[in-house]
Design a protein around this motif. Structure first.
Motif, PDB file in Angstrom:
ATOM      1  N   VAL A 118      -5.719   6.056  -0.867  1.00  0.00           N
ATOM      2  CA  VAL A 118      -6.532   4.849  -0.845  1.00  0.00           C
ATOM      3  C   VAL A 118      -6.096   3.619  -0.107  1.00  0.00           C
ATOM      4  O   VAL A 118      -6.278   3.654   0.247  1.00  0.00           O
ATOM      5  CB  VAL A 118      -7.155   4.563  -1.901  1.00  0.00           C
ATOM      6  N   ASP A 162      -7.150   1.808   8.499  1.00  0.00           N
ATOM      7  CA  ASP A 162      -8.291   1.208   8.682  1.00  0.00           C
ATOM      8  C   ASP A 162      -8.145  -0.281   9.419  1.00  0.00           C
ATOM      9  O   ASP A 162      -8.557  -0.831   9.922  1.00  0.00           O
ATOM     10  CB  ASP A 162      -9.380   1.026   7.285  1.00  0.00           C
ATOM     11  N   SER A 197       0.906   4.334  -3.089  1.00  0.00           N
ATOM     12  CA  SER A 197       1.216   5.742  -3.274  1.00  0.00           C
ATOM     13  C   SER A 197       1.951   6.422  -3.179  1.00  0.00           C
ATOM     14  O   SER A 197       1.712   7.240  -3.722  1.00  0.00           O
ATOM     15  CB  SER A 197       0.369   5.813  -1.075  1.00  0.00           C
ATOM     16  N   ALA A 253     -12.232   4.552  -0.894  1.00  0.00           N
ATOM     17  CA  ALA A 253     -11.537   3.832   0.320  1.00  0.00           C
ATOM     18  C   ALA A 253     -12.545   2.919   0.778  1.00  0.00           C
ATOM     19  O   ALA A 253     -12.338   1.238   0.725  1.00  0.00           O
ATOM     20  CB  ALA A 253     -10.530   4.274   1.322  1.00  0.00           C
ATOM     21  N   ALA A 287       0.703  -1.144   0.021  1.00  0.00           N
ATOM     22  CA  ALA A 287       0.013  -0.307  -0.379  1.00  0.00           C
ATOM     23  C   ALA A 287       0.843   1.647  -0.200  1.00  0.00           C
ATOM     24  O   ALA A 287       0.127   2.075  -0.626  1.00  0.00           O
ATOM     25  CB  ALA A 287      -0.670  -0.055   1.425  1.00  0.00           C
ATOM     26  N   LEU A 291      -5.160   5.008   3.379  1.00  0.00           N
ATOM     27  CA  LEU A 291      -6.232   4.635   3.807  1.00  0.00           C
ATOM     28  C   LEU A 291      -6.585   3.075   4.325  1.00  0.00           C
ATOM     29  O   LEU A 291      -7.280   3.428   5.218  1.00  0.00           O
ATOM     30  CB  LEU A 291      -7.360   5.412   3.246  1.00  0.00           C
ATOM     31  N   ARG A 292      -6.828   1.924   3.544  1.00  0.00           N
ATOM     32  CA  ARG A 292      -7.094   0.576   3.674  1.00  0.00           C
ATOM     33  C   ARG A 292      -6.238   0.551   4.383  1.00  0.00           C
ATOM     34  O   ARG A 292      -6.716  -0.397   5.897  1.00  0.00           O
ATOM     35  CB  ARG A 292      -7.042   0.462   2.527  1.00  0.00           C
ATOM     36  N   ASN A 316     -10.561  10.420  -2.248  1.00  0.00           N
ATOM     37  CA  ASN A 316      -9.864   9.659  -0.797  1.00  0.00           C
ATOM     38  C   ASN A 316     -10.753   8.628  -0.306  1.00  0.00           C
ATOM     39  O   ASN A 316     -11.070   7.326  -0.106  1.00  0.00           O
ATOM     40  CB  ASN A 316      -8.514   9.564  -0.614  1.00  0.00           C
ATOM     41  N   GLU A 317     -11.286   9.219   0.484  1.00  0.00           N
ATOM     42  CA  GLU A 317     -11.875   8.069   1.142  1.00  0.00           C
ATOM     43  C   GLU A 317     -13.200   8.040   1.234  1.00  0.00           C
ATOM     44  O   GLU A 317     -13.264   7.012   1.106  1.00  0.00           O
ATOM     45  CB  GLU A 317     -13.173   9.722   2.433  1.00  0.00           C
TER      46      GLU A 317
END
Length: 827
Positions: free
Chosen positions: A40, A47, A18, A180, A14, A43-44, A176-177
């Motif tokens: 993204v 999370d 990015s 995601a 990831a 962000l994953r 982006n949120e």
């Protein structure tokens, strides 16, 4: 917590993804599209972190990946400038990545904590606010922000005039949120992913829509153009040349080159003024340190006198406090007109903070300077040979990364920006110089001022009010740029009116969130509400006692038509607010306002009203059936078939009810509530709130709070749209009669009763439109605040909505008269 190998691999993948997208995004071109997805993967990864420590570690890793991808050029440029080597410079940059990009840590921290306490959507909003607030509170080393990457898109970058680059960054983060979240919900099918994707698409659609409006609505620039000559000499590395040729020989070469190119600009190309780059005259102009320096000063003044046009160039200034990086304005026949002193000095090269300075640091960093900062924006005149005097805002190098300086310059009356820079330390890394010019172009977008920007060896350019480089140079070439742009006083943008407001709003939002989270009574009430809610979407109801006497029975097609008409008409009001804000010609043309108001608002609103009237019916419960009667037609539905009454979560075309049947399907007709008080229907629709913090839950709470408020008499059309505009129009029209005709009835005495009443009708209409537009803005603000309350504190939604309605009445009925009285008093 120990990560398993697969998790580590996913996180590393990831970060790598990015980093690659960040590198492509920074390089411009079509890479600007990646701005909506480049975070993204990270962000994953965030999370998936169950702990705060893990989130902070991943935030640190995100800052490292982003710095390596987007700013590797700065590390190599720093290594070259300090002569420690490219590899060492890049290593130092990556080591300092959390200091270089601190917003990633605050973003990861706030986002994780908010998601844990309040849910996914508040977490996304709070994380974006933390990012923007951090960049506003802690000015970054390069002054960069994610929004600068949208420069290649002519449409999207125009949004900077309203929200600045901070607002562009905020919208990119939310997009982006959304992407995601769509990936996170893909297991639930395409419908589950479609909602967050649609929300993510709002950011580019809003920016593109405003960009199209701004570019199409902007009038053609007026006024005589200012024709500037920009001298890019491509003479760099003064220190090395001094060692090889001697100081006198280098200064002689620099001046002779600039004199020759300036002669070409003035005599052959007919430039109105000449602009040289930053520190091109490498000593204190006007305050010579030696007889040789005094002679060079006189030589420059003589060249300016012979040219007959003003010169602006980078030099040094000094006083008792020390030396300054400055821009000198030299006027033919008058000599030195004044200095602008650079305000934003580059840290650890041009200056060192007093708390950090000392002999040890100077030995470790021998290249550090000791210039003093200037005292902010200053507007100086360019007095041209044709008699015009044009106020201009000079900016030097790092100044052009500060939006507040450009905004202050516009407020001081500037009609053009003159930017001088020395980007020679980007010679081996031209990407940095190109990004610097792109960032500088945003100052023109935010202020709508044309900009003439010159550097020592590229990129120099002439930039119009939309941020477009109309004429420019490449890196590493000697070039003369001649271009003309119209100059005048532009209509103030929202950024000029409010300043860099998005950062302040983000800070305020975070403080409000912290206060709400810390208030135990609200937390307890929220917990009680969540525990006491019934499962499912509906409970028992008493339809007979709840239904109003009249409803509009809408088929899906009728609801879509009326909804589109109402959405268009209400959206047109907000569009008119923007048009009046940015278009001075429209503000002074009452007839044009009336035409727009009638076409864009009254006409679609009237058509929607006619459809609702045509579909209206008498509703009653008879013999265990819901009967809907219109004329001779009657529709019936047995109450035993109805399982639940549900509010329309989106009140379009207005508040209404849906009837869910025991078969699981909704009755094909919806019931739009046409009476003024729909609170009884709101009590009948006892559908419980769905899963906590879902979009459906927020809209349900919003709809309930909207219908739970009893409408005040102040909401009646008579006082709001007739009496209030009349009360505002009377004193304004009275003052106008005294100013234009000398007495209260001057126009009547001069042109008769018809002209007098027609003029008053126009004033009344203009104030009526003003009241409607003001109420539209207040409605939008109240709706947004209610949605946020439904998101963060659903138990308080009705109470807060009630206070918002009262505040709206105060703003409308007292604020508008107060504003008028203040305007009259100032006049």
């Amino acid at each position: 917590m120990t990560l398993t190998i697969p998790v580590k691999i996913r996180v590393l993948a990831a970060l790598l993804a990015s980093a690659v997208m960040s590198a492509l995004y920074a390089r411009g071109g079509a890479g600007w599209l990646l701005g909506f997805v480049l975070l993204v993967p990270c962000l994953r990864a965030l999370d998936a972190s169950p702990t705060l420590t893990g989130a902070l570690l991943r935030g640190w890793a995100m800052s490292l990946a982003y710095t390596a991808g987007a700013f590797a050029w700065f590390g190599t440029a720093f290594g070259h400038y300090t002569q420690i080597g490219d590899a060492a410079g890049l290593a130092l940059l990556l080591l300092a990545a959390p200091l270089f990009q601190p917003q990633f840590l605050s973003f990861a921290l706030v986002r994780h904590v908010t998601r844990q306490r309040h849910g996914v959507v508040p977490g996304a909003l709070a994380g974006a606010a933390a990012w923007v607030a951090t960049e506003w509170l802690l000015p970054k080393f390069l002054g960069d922000t994610l929004g600068y990457g949208l420069y290649p898109s002519v449409l999207l970058r125009q949004g900077a005039a309203v929200v600045g680059t901070a607002g562009l960054t905020l919208l990119l983060l939310l997009a982006n949120e959304g992407v995601a979240a769509a990936l996170a919900q893909r297991a639930g099918g395409w419908r589950a992913s479609l909602r967050p994707l649609a929300l993510a698409a709002l950011a580019p659609l809003l920016l593109a829509g405003y960009g199209q409006f701004a570019l199409s609505a902007s009038p053609a620039p007026e006024g005589k153009p200012l024709r500037m000559g920009l001298i890019q000499s491509n003479i760099i590395d003064y220190e090395r040349q001094r060692q090889e040729k001697g100081t006198a020989a280098v200064v002689r070469e620099v001046l002779d080159t600039h004199f020759a190119m300036s002669y070409d600009a003035v005599v052959r190309q007919h430039a109105d003024a000449v602009l040289w780059s930053e520190t091109v005259y490498p000593t204190t102009f006007g305050h010579p340190k030696s007889p040789a320096g005094a002679e060079l000063d006189r030589e420059i003044v003589g060249i300016v006198n012979a040219a007959g046009v003003p010169f602006v160039f980078g030099t040094y200034d000094r006083d008792s406090a020390g030396e300054y990086n400055a821009a000198a304005f030299v006027q033919p026949g008058a000599g030195l007109l004044g200095f602008y002193r650079k305000t934003r000095l580059f840290p650890l090269t041009e200056y060192v903070p007093a708390w950090l300075d000392g002999p040890l640091l100077r030995r470790a960093l021998p290249w550090t300077g000791n210039w003093q900062p200037g005292n902010g924006a200053r507007v100086l005149p360019l007095r041209l040979a044709d008699g015009r005097e044009i106020p201009v805002l000079p900016m030097i190098c790092f100044d052009d990364m500060d939006a507040s300086l450009a905004i202050d310059g516009v407020r001081l009356g500037a009609q053009a920006i003159l930017t001088m820079s020395n980007d020679s330390w980007f010679t081996a890394d031209p990407l940095g110089a190109r990004l610097h010019q792109s960032a500088a172009a945003f100052r023109s977008i935010e202020t709508r001022l044309p900009q003439f920007r010159v550097t020592s060896n590229g990129h120099s350019g002439v930039i119009d009010a939309t941020g477009t480089v109309l004429a420019g140079t490449r890196m590493g070439e000697q070039a003369l740029v001649i271009a003309a742009l119209p100059v005048n006083a532009p209509a103030p943008t929202l950024m000029v009116r409010w300043g860099d407001w998005v950062g302040r709003v983000a800070v305020a939002a975070l403080l409000l969130l912290a206060a709400v989270s810390a208030f135990p009574a609200w937390r307890a009430s929220h917990a009680t509400e969540a525990e006491g809610e019934p499962a499912g979407d509906s409970v028992a109801f008493n339809l007979a006692a709840a239904l109003p006497a009249r409803v509009a029975v809408l088929s899906p097609a009728a609801r879509v038509v009326t909804g589109l008409l109402r959405t268009f008409s209400r959206g047109s009001l907000l569009w008119m607010c923007l048009a009046l804000l940015f278009n001075e010609a429209l503000r002074t043309n009452t007839l044009a306002q009336i035409r727009l108001f009638s076409t864009l608002f009254l006409l679609p609103e009237a058509v929607a009203w006619c459809v609702l009237v045509f579909c209206s019916a008498q509703a009653m419960v008879v013999d265990g059936k819901l009967a809907l009667t219109r004329g001779g037609r009657r529709r019936e539905l047995a109450l035993s078939e109805i399982a639940a009454v549900q509010l329309w979560r989106l009140p379009i075309p207005g508040p209404g009810l849906s009837l869910r049947l025991h078969t699981g399907r909704r009755w094909r007709y919806g019931l739009a509530l046409t009476n003024a008080d729909a609170r009884a229907a709101a009590r009948a629709a006892t559908a419980g709130r769905p899963a906590q913090q879902s979009v459906r839950a927020v809209l349900q709470v919003y709809a309930q709070s909207n219908l739970a408020i009893r409408r005040s008499r102040l909401d009646h059309p008579l006082p709001k749209y007739i009496l209030l505009p009349l009360a505002l129009a009377l004193p304004a029209f009275h003052l106008y009669q005294h100013i234009a005709y000398g007495s209260a009835f001057g126009e009547y005495y001069s042109f008769g009763l018809k002209a007098y009443l027609s003029a008053f009708a126009l004033w009344w209409a203009a104030w009526s439109i003003g009241v409607v537009l003001t109420e539209a803005l207040l409605r939008a603000a109240i709706s947004i605040a209610t949605l946020l309350t439904a998101l963060l504190r659903p138990a308080r939604a009705i109470a807060i909505r009630r206070w918002l309605e009262r505040a709206g009445h105060v703003a409308l009925y007292l604020g508008m008269p107060g504003w008028l009285l203040l305007t009259i008093y100032r006049a």
